[in-house]
Design a protein around this motif. Sequence first.
Motif, mmCIF file in Angstrom:
data_model
loop_
_atom_site.group_PDB
_atom_site.id
_atom_site.type_symbol
_atom_site.label_atom_id
_atom_site.label_comp_id
_atom_site.label_asym_id
_atom_site.label_seq_id
_atom_site.Cartn_x
_atom_site.Cartn_y
_atom_site.Cartn_z
ATOM 1 N N PRO A 46 0.895 -1.224 -0.090
ATOM 2 C CA PRO A 46 0.090 0.149 0.083
ATOM 3 C C PRO A 46 0.974 1.480 -0.058
ATOM 4 O O PRO A 46 1.970 1.204 0.542
ATOM 5 N N LYS A 104 6.127 6.590 3.938
ATOM 6 C CA LYS A 104 5.268 7.679 4.577
ATOM 7 C C LYS A 104 5.864 8.939 4.459
ATOM 8 O O LYS A 104 7.105 9.094 3.774
ATOM 9 N N SER A 121 2.728 3.121 3.302
ATOM 10 C CA SER A 121 2.754 2.149 4.552
ATOM 11 C C SER A 121 3.836 1.840 5.121
ATOM 12 O O SER A 121 3.874 1.106 5.964
#
Length: 241
Positions: A19, A78, A22
Amino acid sequence: MSRYRLSPSDAVEWLRSLPAASVDLVITDPAYESLEKHRAIGTTTRLKRSKGSSNHWFQIFPNARFPELFTEVWRVLKRDSHFYLFCDPETMFVAKPLAEAAGFRFWKPIVWDKQHIGMGYHYRSRYELILFFEKGRRRLSDLGVADVLPMPRVYRGYPAEKPVELSEVLIRQSSEPGGVVVDPFMGSGSVGVAAVRLGRDFHGTDICPEALEVTEARLRAEGAQPEAPGDTRELRIARSG
């Protein structure tokens, strides 16, 4: 308790399955293309077979694939995170602008001083570079750490195995306990071992079956557990196939 997830996949394809935003930190060491030059002129024997491993040297990750690799590393990280790429001085000049084109800010090369000379004819190599990239803005945990990390190389280990303590420095600097550390070229899992010792989870992949076996054994020895039963079953199926 730290957990891990391993996969027998191509690095880029595996990253595409994760994802977006993540991952807290990526540390990795591809078998860079310039190693073929050393193999061709016979400046090293370690590229043929390691005394600590039964497998032949890894398949080379070509420079032409760096753009797609860096694009996926950027996507899965992130906001406000770091990315460390091990490479040699020749590969640095290729990788740096391509990572910057993917969006990363390049801070500097960190020098891993192996403390003993290695391969080569002209001024034999004693160091390796770790390119330090940033996505967004993240402060290092300790601004007193120098950009030269003196640490002995691993002898008679897995091919190109890195000291766990070296990865521990990077993980402490650029992540928090409970975070997810990723290595898409995990080899013998030294990044993973460092991650679980420091209370992080680890996700990694490698196309070499022996790398998966060695990494899983090392992570279990550290007390880490697989993230989900399905991951372990998938790994066993890949090995048996």
